[in-house]
Design a protein around this motif. Structure first.
Motif, PDB file in Angstrom:
ATOM      1  N   LYS A 147      19.648  19.146  37.492  1.00  0.00           N
ATOM      2  CA  LYS A 147      20.369  17.482  37.403  1.00  0.00           C
ATOM      3  C   LYS A 147      19.007  17.391  37.282  1.00  0.00           C
ATOM      4  O   LYS A 147      17.658  17.839  36.933  1.00  0.00           O
ATOM      5  N   LEU A 148      19.030  16.013  36.368  1.00  0.00           N
ATOM      6  CA  LEU A 148      18.434  15.095  35.849  1.00  0.00           C
ATOM      7  C   LEU A 148      17.876  13.823  36.634  1.00  0.00           C
ATOM      8  O   LEU A 148      18.626  13.645  37.238  1.00  0.00           O
ATOM      9  N   ASP A 149      16.595  13.464  37.317  1.00  0.00           N
ATOM     10  CA  ASP A 149      16.606  12.558  38.315  1.00  0.00           C
ATOM     11  C   ASP A 149      16.025  11.051  37.158  1.00  0.00           C
ATOM     12  O   ASP A 149      14.535  11.663  36.758  1.00  0.00           O
ATOM     13  N   TYR A 150      16.625  10.163  37.163  1.00  0.00           N
ATOM     14  CA  TYR A 150      16.501   9.436  36.075  1.00  0.00           C
ATOM     15  C   TYR A 150      15.209   8.593  37.141  1.00  0.00           C
ATOM     16  O   TYR A 150      14.124   8.102  36.000  1.00  0.00           O
ATOM     17  N   ASP A 151      14.749   8.661  38.137  1.00  0.00           N
ATOM     18  CA  ASP A 151      13.626   7.801  39.368  1.00  0.00           C
ATOM     19  C   ASP A 151      12.390   9.280  38.603  1.00  0.00           C
ATOM     20  O   ASP A 151      11.361   8.323  38.735  1.00  0.00           O
ATOM     21  N   LYS A 152      11.998  10.280  38.381  1.00  0.00           N
ATOM     22  CA  LYS A 152      11.327  10.770  38.005  1.00  0.00           C
ATOM     23  C   LYS A 152      10.539  10.499  36.225  1.00  0.00           C
ATOM     24  O   LYS A 152       9.686  10.571  36.615  1.00  0.00           O
ATOM     25  N   LEU A 153      11.663  10.124  36.087  1.00  0.00           N
ATOM     26  CA  LEU A 153      11.229   9.737  34.432  1.00  0.00           C
ATOM     27  C   LEU A 153      10.139   8.682  34.303  1.00  0.00           C
ATOM     28  O   LEU A 153       9.503   8.991  33.413  1.00  0.00           O
ATOM     29  N   ASP A 154      10.684   7.660  35.445  1.00  0.00           N
ATOM     30  CA  ASP A 154       9.326   6.428  35.215  1.00  0.00           C
ATOM     31  C   ASP A 154       7.955   6.920  35.775  1.00  0.00           C
ATOM     32  O   ASP A 154       7.178   5.407  35.796  1.00  0.00           O
ATOM     33  N   ASP A 155       7.886   8.089  36.057  1.00  0.00           N
ATOM     34  CA  ASP A 155       6.898   8.329  36.717  1.00  0.00           C
ATOM     35  C   ASP A 155       5.871   8.263  36.117  1.00  0.00           C
ATOM     36  O   ASP A 155       5.563   9.016  35.342  1.00  0.00           O
TER      37      ASP A 155
END
Length: 155
Positions: A147-155
């Motif tokens: 799965k891709l977690d969009y929230d982790k991309l903003d870190d």
């Protein structure tokens, strides 16, 4: 976040593996940027704060796709069953499209998850005026994929 990515992807998708022929022309008065501070440059978008080369324009053909056409495109398997939907485009290092984000599972947006498909594993076809994406897999395999977690991309 998704809208920003799609705006950037609209320019880059024309150089990706899911786009077709384009004709580039150079603006007559443009000159290369002197001392461009690009962290990464090459074919595609330059990562940095200055352009690395002359301004060019692209003639978009009817057979070309834009990121907005990819957004929401249904994904089908070999049995012509709808198994997901393209939600986003991933541009690697500003060079080319390296992934298509697909939403899978869920009902009315609840429990929907995202997986990233290699564009080389996706076929796109215009079916009587409706663009469709095809992959050689099952809905269950997509739901079980990493799965891709969009929230982790903003870190």
């Amino acid at each position: 976040m998704k809208n920003k990515v799609f705006a950037l992807a609209a320019a880059a998708v024309l150089t990706s593996s899911v786009a077709f022929a384009q004709t580039a022309t150079t603006a007559p008065a443009a000159a290369p940027a002197a001392g461009a501070d690009a962290m990464l440059s090459g074919p595609g978008i330059t990562m940095g704060t200055k352009a690395n080369g002359p301004l060019k324009f692209v003639n978009v053909q009817k057979t070309d796709l834009t990121a907005s056409q990819l957004d929401g495109m249904d994904i089908y398997n070999a049995k012509n069953e709808e198994i997901g939907e393209i939600e986003d485009v991933v541009i690697g290092d500003g060079k080319s499209v390296i992934g298509l984000v697909a939403s899978v599972g869920g009902f009315l947006g609840i429990d929907k998850s995202y997986v990233v498909l290699d564009p080389a594993s996706v076929a796109i076809n215009n079916d009587n005026g409706t663009w469709k994406a095809y992959v050689d897999t099952t809905k269950e395999a997509l739901e079980a994929a990493p799965k891709l977690d969009y929230d982790k991309l903003d870190d």
